[in-house]
Write a protein that holds these residues in place. Structure first.
Motif, PDB file in Angstrom:
ATOM      1  N   ALA A   1       0.686  -1.165  -0.034  1.00  0.00           N
ATOM      2  CA  ALA A   1      -0.078   0.075   0.109  1.00  0.00           C
ATOM      3  C   ALA A   1       0.789   1.394   0.152  1.00  0.00           C
ATOM      4  N   SER A   2       1.880   1.219   0.733  1.00  0.00           N
ATOM      5  CA  SER A   2       2.966   2.468   0.975  1.00  0.00           C
ATOM      6  C   SER A   2       3.209   2.892  -0.514  1.00  0.00           C
ATOM      7  N   TRP A   3       3.854   1.720  -1.258  1.00  0.00           N
ATOM      8  CA  TRP A   3       4.552   1.955  -2.624  1.00  0.00           C
ATOM      9  C   TRP A   3       3.419   2.425  -3.554  1.00  0.00           C
ATOM     10  N   ILE A   4       2.348   1.582  -3.554  1.00  0.00           N
ATOM     11  CA  ILE A   4       1.291   2.085  -4.497  1.00  0.00           C
ATOM     12  C   ILE A   4       0.941   3.554  -4.353  1.00  0.00           C
ATOM     13  N   ILE A   5       0.647   3.875  -3.080  1.00  0.00           N
ATOM     14  CA  ILE A   5       0.252   5.376  -2.689  1.00  0.00           C
ATOM     15  C   ILE A   5       1.316   6.296  -3.155  1.00  0.00           C
ATOM     16  N   GLN A   6       2.426   5.967  -2.694  1.00  0.00           N
ATOM     17  CA  GLN A   6       3.681   7.118  -2.490  1.00  0.00           C
ATOM     18  C   GLN A   6       4.369   7.275  -3.826  1.00  0.00           C
ATOM     19  N   THR A   7       4.613   6.248  -4.591  1.00  0.00           N
ATOM     20  CA  THR A   7       5.407   5.994  -5.829  1.00  0.00           C
ATOM     21  C   THR A   7       4.835   7.267  -6.875  1.00  0.00           C
ATOM     22  N   PRO A   8       3.618   7.128  -7.342  1.00  0.00           N
ATOM     23  CA  PRO A   8       2.953   7.798  -8.405  1.00  0.00           C
ATOM     24  C   PRO A   8       2.849   9.437  -7.894  1.00  0.00           C
ATOM     25  N   ILE A   9       2.477   9.525  -6.556  1.00  0.00           N
ATOM     26  CA  ILE A   9       2.338  10.830  -6.141  1.00  0.00           C
ATOM     27  C   ILE A   9       3.677  11.547  -5.848  1.00  0.00           C
ATOM     28  N   ALA A  10       4.541  10.976  -5.287  1.00  0.00           N
ATOM     29  CA  ALA A  10       6.076  11.527  -5.236  1.00  0.00           C
ATOM     30  C   ALA A  10       6.611  11.767  -6.722  1.00  0.00           C
ATOM     31  N   LEU A  11       6.333  10.787  -7.769  1.00  0.00           N
ATOM     32  CA  LEU A  11       6.938  11.040  -8.834  1.00  0.00           C
ATOM     33  C   LEU A  11       6.326  12.301  -9.402  1.00  0.00           C
ATOM     34  N   LEU A  12       4.874  12.442  -9.468  1.00  0.00           N
ATOM     35  CA  LEU A  12       4.497  13.415 -10.091  1.00  0.00           C
ATOM     36  C   LEU A  12       4.730  14.774  -9.314  1.00  0.00           C
ATOM     37  N   LEU A  13       4.838  14.818  -8.274  1.00  0.00           N
ATOM     38  CA  LEU A  13       5.103  15.951  -7.273  1.00  0.00           C
ATOM     39  C   LEU A  13       6.714  16.453  -7.545  1.00  0.00           C
ATOM     40  N   GLY A  14       7.496  15.130  -8.026  1.00  0.00           N
ATOM     41  CA  GLY A  14       8.781  15.673  -7.879  1.00  0.00           C
ATOM     42  C   GLY A  14       9.071  16.331  -9.127  1.00  0.00           C
ATOM     43  N   VAL A  15       8.637  15.669 -10.339  1.00  0.00           N
ATOM     44  CA  VAL A  15       8.644  16.330 -11.648  1.00  0.00           C
ATOM     45  C   VAL A  15       8.041  17.613 -11.755  1.00  0.00           C
ATOM     46  N   TRP A  16       7.020  17.927 -10.960  1.00  0.00           N
ATOM     47  CA  TRP A  16       6.416  19.270 -10.966  1.00  0.00           C
ATOM     48  C   TRP A  16       7.111  20.136 -10.379  1.00  0.00           C
ATOM     49  N   SER A  17       7.747  19.792  -9.197  1.00  0.00           N
ATOM     50  CA  SER A  17       8.481  20.699  -8.194  1.00  0.00           C
ATOM     51  C   SER A  17      10.177  20.926  -8.903  1.00  0.00           C
ATOM     52  N   ALA A  18      10.149  20.045  -9.932  1.00  0.00           N
ATOM     53  CA  ALA A  18      11.680  20.503 -10.517  1.00  0.00           C
ATOM     54  C   ALA A  18      11.663  21.640 -11.299  1.00  0.00           C
ATOM     55  N   GLY A  19      10.479  22.316 -11.532  1.00  0.00           N
ATOM     56  CA  GLY A  19      10.483  23.597 -12.561  1.00  0.00           C
ATOM     57  C   GLY A  19      11.378  24.761 -11.773  1.00  0.00           C
ATOM     58  N   ARG A  20      11.543  25.796 -12.411  1.00  0.00           N
ATOM     59  CA  ARG A  20      12.334  26.955 -11.748  1.00  0.00           C
ATOM     60  C   ARG A  20      11.303  28.081 -11.520  1.00  0.00           C
ATOM     61  N   GLN A  21      10.065  27.942 -11.518  1.00  0.00           N
ATOM     62  CA  GLN A  21       9.292  29.091 -11.078  1.00  0.00           C
ATOM     63  C   GLN A  21       9.118  29.259  -9.652  1.00  0.00           C
ATOM     64  N   LYS A  22       9.109  30.580  -9.335  1.00  0.00           N
ATOM     65  CA  LYS A  22       8.902  30.860  -7.889  1.00  0.00           C
ATOM     66  C   LYS A  22       8.168  30.249  -6.890  1.00  0.00           C
ATOM     67  N   ASN A  23       6.834  30.390  -7.660  1.00  0.00           N
ATOM     68  CA  ASN A  23       5.651  29.836  -6.941  1.00  0.00           C
ATOM     69  C   ASN A  23       5.889  28.345  -6.523  1.00  0.00           C
ATOM     70  N   ARG A  24       6.402  27.418  -7.446  1.00  0.00           N
ATOM     71  CA  ARG A  24       6.863  26.116  -7.375  1.00  0.00           C
ATOM     72  C   ARG A  24       7.731  26.098  -6.143  1.00  0.00           C
ATOM     73  N   ALA A  25       8.753  27.075  -5.991  1.00  0.00           N
ATOM     74  CA  ALA A  25       9.766  26.729  -4.779  1.00  0.00           C
ATOM     75  C   ALA A  25       9.182  27.184  -3.470  1.00  0.00           C
ATOM     76  N   VAL A  26       8.145  27.908  -3.582  1.00  0.00           N
ATOM     77  CA  VAL A  26       7.526  28.430  -2.169  1.00  0.00           C
ATOM     78  C   VAL A  26       6.420  27.267  -1.778  1.00  0.00           C
ATOM     79  N   LEU A  27       5.811  26.507  -2.699  1.00  0.00           N
ATOM     80  CA  LEU A  27       4.943  25.485  -2.409  1.00  0.00           C
ATOM     81  C   LEU A  27       5.697  24.266  -2.144  1.00  0.00           C
ATOM     82  N   SER A  28       6.727  24.067  -2.726  1.00  0.00           N
ATOM     83  CA  SER A  28       7.694  22.763  -2.393  1.00  0.00           C
ATOM     84  C   SER A  28       8.142  22.928  -1.051  1.00  0.00           C
ATOM     85  N   ALA A  29       8.489  24.200  -0.582  1.00  0.00           N
ATOM     86  CA  ALA A  29       8.902  24.581   0.807  1.00  0.00           C
ATOM     87  C   ALA A  29       7.985  24.162   1.801  1.00  0.00           C
ATOM     88  N   ILE A  30       6.870  24.440   1.647  1.00  0.00           N
ATOM     89  CA  ILE A  30       5.646  24.271   2.417  1.00  0.00           C
ATOM     90  C   ILE A  30       5.201  22.883   2.494  1.00  0.00           C
TER      91      ILE A  30
END
Length: 301
Positions: free
Chosen positions: A82-111
């Motif tokens: 259950a941990s792998w099924i839940i965490q892997t796709p969410i972490a993967l998508l969030l990681g790719v999204w937060s890899a952007g250079r925009q300021k709003n992404r940096a703030v949201l990632s920090a939170i």
């Protein structure tokens, strides 16, 4: 020329003496305790004043025939999956999204990464308060999700779901960091070439991003599986293995046997089994995935 090449190749390479502190630390605090636990698994000991007495393979025979242990193994496997099924796709998508250079992404990632700053015990206490059926938030929203009494921790299935949710909420940010770092190493030229060929965002993700993050996925999965197999503190605080034994996973059974029943010999057998299984699964995942080759996904660039 040969002399110069030999000398230059050795520049910056530390001697074996540099590894001595690390080897000593690992031996004293990892190998030594593990060997001691293996020895204790062949003894009978209450962990108090008396010395361990050798009992042969009695603990291991008991372990093999113990129905509580079999149930704990099943529950640990369920929680790990259950941990792998839940965490892997969410972490993967969030990681790719937060890899952007925009300021709003940096703030949201920090939170979003704030749960990494708190201890597991503190977060478990927080969620236990939120899931209290009388005074917690679940008492208000329970009827909306089909729990009229809001007693999430009162049944085995919902309690395991709550544990998986809390664990995922806490550790998804960690794995997101791994994927964020991996995604930022992918050359922009790959995406520029794909855009020229008419590939959209979704196609670029499946043909460029995901293949380039293969090694990151393997690393994250190994850490996730080992972490789930050794998960303990949240279970202790949220459910204490209950209701009944419905959330008694292997690490909690080890704790309960050793520090509540004072059967250190049997608890050591459980601990040894857990170490062997976690190590075997990790090595199997690395072997099957081909990660041992350590080939760069950017080889040939």
């Amino acid at each position: 020329m040969k002399q110069v090449a030999t000398t230059s190749s050795r520049v910056g390479r530390p001697g074996i003496a540099w590894a001595v502190p690390g080897v000593l630390f690992f031996t004293l605090f990892a190998v030594g305790p593990m060997l001691l636990v293996v020895y204790l698994s062949f003894t009978t000991w209450d962990g108090l004043g008396s010395f361990p007495s050798v009992s042969g393979t009695g603990n291991w025979e008991r372990l093999w025939n113990d129905p509580t242990m079999r149930q704990a193994v099943k529950l640990s496997i369920v929680l790990t999956a259950a941990s792998w099924i839940i965490q892997t796709p969410i972490a993967l998508l969030l990681g790719v999204w937060s890899a952007g250079r925009q300021k709003n992404r940096a703030v949201l990632s920090a939170i979003f990464f704030l749960p990494l700053l708190a201890s597991s015990v503190a977060l478990a206490l927080l969620w236990k308060s939120l899931l209290d059926p009388h005074f917690g938030l679940i008492a208000e929203i329970g009827p909306w999700i089909g729990l009229e009494d809001g007693n999430v921790l009162g049944s085995g299935q919902s309690a395991m779901a709550a544990i998986a949710f809390v664990a995922s909420w806490q550790f998804i940010p960690f794995h997101t960091l791994l994927y964020q770092g991996g995604a930022r190493q992918i050359p922009k030229s790959f995406y520029e070439a794909a855009s020229l060929d008419g590939a959209g965002t979704v196609r670029q993700f499946f043909t460029i991003t995901l293949p380039q993050l293969r090694n990151t996925v393997i690393t994250s999965s190994v850490l996730m599986v080992v972490g789930a197999l050794t998960f303990f503190d949240t279970v202790l605080i949220l459910t204490e293995g209950g209701p009944g034994t419905d959330t008694t996973i292997v690490p909690y059974l080890m704790y309960e046997t050793g520090f509540q029943a004072y059967d250190m010999g049997y608890a050591s057998a459980i601990a040894t089994t857990l170490v062997i299984v976690a190590t075997a699964i990790s090595l199997l995942m690395v072997r099957i995935s081909g990660f041992t080759a350590m080939r760069s996904t950017r080889e040939g660039m």
